[in-house]
Design an enzyme around this catalytic site. Structure first.
Site, PDB file in Angstrom:
ATOM      1  N   ASN A   1      -5.995  42.623 -24.408  1.00  0.00           N
ATOM      2  CA  ASN A   1      -5.845  43.909 -24.957  1.00  0.00           C
ATOM      3  C   ASN A   1      -4.538  44.280 -25.131  1.00  0.00           C
ATOM      4  O   ASN A   1      -3.594  44.000 -24.331  1.00  0.00           O
ATOM      5  CB  ASN A   1      -6.603  45.146 -24.550  1.00  0.00           C
TER       6      ASN A   1
ATOM      7  N   ASN B   1      -0.876  44.878 -35.703  1.00  0.00           N
ATOM      8  CA  ASN B   1      -0.703  43.924 -34.863  1.00  0.00           C
ATOM      9  C   ASN B   1      -1.478  42.729 -35.218  1.00  0.00           C
ATOM     10  O   ASN B   1      -0.915  41.532 -34.806  1.00  0.00           O
ATOM     11  CB  ASN B   1      -1.199  44.554 -33.228  1.00  0.00           C
TER      12      ASN B   1
ATOM     13  N   ARG C   1     -26.192  52.968 -29.209  1.00  0.00           N
ATOM     14  CA  ARG C   1     -25.248  52.359 -28.547  1.00  0.00           C
ATOM     15  C   ARG C   1     -25.513  50.960 -28.043  1.00  0.00           C
ATOM     16  O   ARG C   1     -24.714  49.597 -28.278  1.00  0.00           O
ATOM     17  CB  ARG C   1     -24.321  53.140 -27.597  1.00  0.00           C
TER      18      ARG C   1
ATOM     19  N   GLY D   1      -4.065  47.637 -38.574  1.00  0.00           N
ATOM     20  CA  GLY D   1      -3.947  46.184 -38.401  1.00  0.00           C
ATOM     21  C   GLY D   1      -2.508  45.636 -38.406  1.00  0.00           C
ATOM     22  O   GLY D   1      -2.431  44.354 -38.624  1.00  0.00           O
TER      23      GLY D   1
ATOM     24  N   ASP E   1      -8.181  49.212 -19.417  1.00  0.00           N
ATOM     25  CA  ASP E   1      -6.968  49.292 -19.147  1.00  0.00           C
ATOM     26  C   ASP E   1      -6.593  48.859 -17.671  1.00  0.00           C
ATOM     27  O   ASP E   1      -5.336  49.036 -17.030  1.00  0.00           O
ATOM     28  CB  ASP E   1      -6.116  50.374 -19.590  1.00  0.00           C
TER      29      ASP E   1
ATOM     30  N   GLU F   1       5.101  45.729 -29.206  1.00  0.00           N
ATOM     31  CA  GLU F   1       3.771  45.349 -29.444  1.00  0.00           C
ATOM     32  C   GLU F   1       3.912  43.987 -30.235  1.00  0.00           C
ATOM     33  O   GLU F   1       2.941  43.074 -29.907  1.00  0.00           O
ATOM     34  CB  GLU F   1       2.894  46.457 -30.025  1.00  0.00           C
TER      35      GLU F   1
ATOM     36  N   HIS G   1      -1.867  47.261 -25.258  1.00  0.00           N
ATOM     37  CA  HIS G   1      -1.848  48.730 -24.900  1.00  0.00           C
ATOM     38  C   HIS G   1      -0.505  49.475 -25.280  1.00  0.00           C
ATOM     39  O   HIS G   1       0.446  48.795 -24.656  1.00  0.00           O
ATOM     40  CB  HIS G   1      -2.502  49.055 -23.599  1.00  0.00           C
TER      41      HIS G   1
END
Ligand code: GAR
Length: 212
Positions: free
Chosen positions: A108, A14, A66, A12, A151, A181, A110
């Site tokens: 997101n 970020n 799932r 965590g 992505d 980031e 990456h």
């Protein structure tokens, strides 16, 4: 106020950068309304608790299939009713139903310059191992919108980081986090909160405005 939900799986850092940026006024007009982790042991949940943000674990281990996990995750997100969902090291394939329910509202981070070293199987340290094995001289990070594939959504911000002689995957990962980031993820959230990010097909346009 933009209601921001952050999804995490691990340390965590970020998430911490986002929490710190909100506290420092570098992310304006946004509040972090919740943190969801798929992993009960994620240190990110402790970071959320320390910041007084509700943290919730939605683990696949607690569901029979799932499909049920995906439904449980979406139900929890719907309860929180965010305006923006930030995947900050969330190592779960985002269910298609979630992308459809929150179009243009999921971003997101990456740890590479997309479209290099991204897609299925490229996450965490593996990204940096592959980048070094390929001998790239520059890598970096990308913030992008999430679409149905991995992505592939419109890119919002990217920042390059040079590879240095003797870099190990860990050293490169750390520098990319610090130099790229932790800067571009909070910056992208601020831009979205300011209404400055416009999606145009596969690309985005950043409208002019005052930076934080
Ligand atoms: C970050 O480097 C992030 O870019 C990466 O996982 C790490 C999470 O670290 N995400 C991916 O690889 C997604 N494909 P953190 O938990 O300390 O923020």
């Amino acid at each position: 106020m933009l209601r921001v939900l952050v999804c995490v799986s691990g340390g965590g850092t970020n998430l911490q950068a986002i929490l710190d940026a909100v506290a420092a006024g570098k992310i304006r007009d946004a509040e972090i309304v919740g943190v969801i982790s798929n992993n009960a042991d994620a240190y990110a949940l402790t970071r959320a608790a320390n910041a007084g943000v509700p943290g919730i674990c939605v683990s696949p281990k607690d569901f029979a299939t799932r499909t049920e996990f995906n439904e449980g995750l979406l139900a929890k997100i719907d309860e929180i009713a965010p305006d923006l969902i930030v995947l900050a090291g969330f190592l779960v394939q985002v269910p298609e139903a979630m992308v459809r329910a929150y179009p243009g509202m999921i971003i997101n981070i990456h740890p590479s310059l997309i479209p290099s070293f991204c897609g299925v199987g490229y996450y965490g340290l593996k990204v940096h191992e592959q980048a070094l094995a390929r001998g790239v001289k520059v890598s970096g990070a990308t913030v992008h919108f999430v679409d149905e594939d991995m992505d592939t959504g419109p890119i919002i911000l990217q920042k390059a980081v040079y590879v240095q002689d003797g870099d190990t995957p860990k050293a490169l990962q750390q520098r990319i986090m610090e130099e790229a980031e932790w800067q571009i993820l909070p910056q992208a959230i601020d831009l979205i909160a300011q209404g400055r990010v416009v999606i145009e097909g596969r690309t985005t346009r950043i409208l002019p405005g005052a930076d934080a």
